[in-house]
Design a protein around this motif. Structure first.
Motif: not given
Length: 278
Positions: A132-137, A152-157, A228-229
């Motif tokens: 994670g970095l800044k606002q992307e994980a 490889l894929q983005t994730i979010a809470i 947090e990202a």
């Protein structure tokens, strides 16, 4: 899929973490001789081999950034680190490593002005990583022994569900943490090792992680950066930000953390803070 798809410095940190994972697995498949450090915690040749590789590579690629690494701190004492430094746990979850569960990780985090701003968490046996970095994980998988990255894929809470799921340490469940979980009455508590607890929250697979027991800054920084990202947060028990550096030590040992709450959906924060032990 090349790691170059990740932004700097995550691409470089992931390359280093994957190489460290290979060094660990070479030892994992052979002699697992273990020693005791001064604080009675276990250390193996795998911890040392991983840390040696990581620190050498970080010094080469980021020569101006100090490194705070677990085994070096244990052997030589705490270094001067300033406001920008790397935190390295070369093998987070040594007990999981020794038990054969596979739930151990390589953790590398970049701290700037007391905040964990970038982090990578790699579980070499599971072949999974989170960063994670800044606002992307992101999450992804690593093929062995080629090191090729796939999926490889983005994730979010996730939004907090009606019945939240907690996560807790598989090997370090303190009485205080158990009491907290009993008071909250989560729908389910999942036990898992190492920084993978933060990653479950970041990937939307669980909702909160209370840690009312001792941890070190290198244990948590990479996982916090990922969480947090992905939209979550890590807080002290009084709701204040959970920060890094010598001025934010929370115990008698250098770089020891205070107790904390890791939270997926921030709307759960008020409920959890109100549930803490005074």
């Amino acid at each position: 899929m090349p790691l170059s798809q990740l932004p700097a410095p995550l691409d470089t940190l992931m390359t280093i973490a994957i190489a460290a994972g290979e060094a660990i697995l070479e030892i994992h498949d052979g002699d697992l001789a273990v020693e005791k450090k001064a604080d009675s915690s276990p250390v193996s040749a795998a911890d040392r081999a991983s840390e040696k590789l990581i620190t050498e590579r970080l010094r080469h690629d980021f020569p101006d950034i100090p490194i705070v690494a677990e085994e070096a701190c244990s052997e030589f004492g705490p270094p001067e680190c300033g406001s920008r430094f790397f935190l390295v746990d070369p093998l987070d979850g040594t007990k999981e490593f020794l038990s054969g569960s596979g739930e151990f990780t390589v953790n590398i985090a970049l701290v700037e002005n007391a905040h964990a701003v970038a982090g990578v968490v790699y579980a070499p046996v599971l072949g999974k990583f989170f960063c994670g970095l800044k606002q992307e994980a992101w999450r992804g998988e690593v093929e062995r022994p080629s090191g090729i990255v796939t999926d490889l894929q983005t994730i979010a809470i996730r939004p907090v569900p009606e019945t939240p799921i907690a996560v807790a340490s598989r090997s370090h469940m303190s009485p205080e943490t158990a009491a907290f979980l009993d008071r909250f009455e989560a729908a389910e508590t999942r036990s898992i090792g190492s920084s993978l607890k933060f990653c479950l929250l970041a990937a939307g697979e669980a909702d909160f992680y209370p840690r009312l027991g001792p941890t070190m800054q290198w244990d948590t920084a990479a996982g916090q950066a990922v969480l947090e990202a992905a939209g979550g947060q890590v807080l002290n028990l009084d709701g204040t930000p959970f920060l890094y550096g010598r001025e934010h030590e929370g115990g008698p040992r250098p770089f020891q953390n205070p107790y904390f709450l890791a939270i997926g959906d921030p709307t759960l924060t008020e409920t959890l803070i109100g549930n803490r032990a005074d």
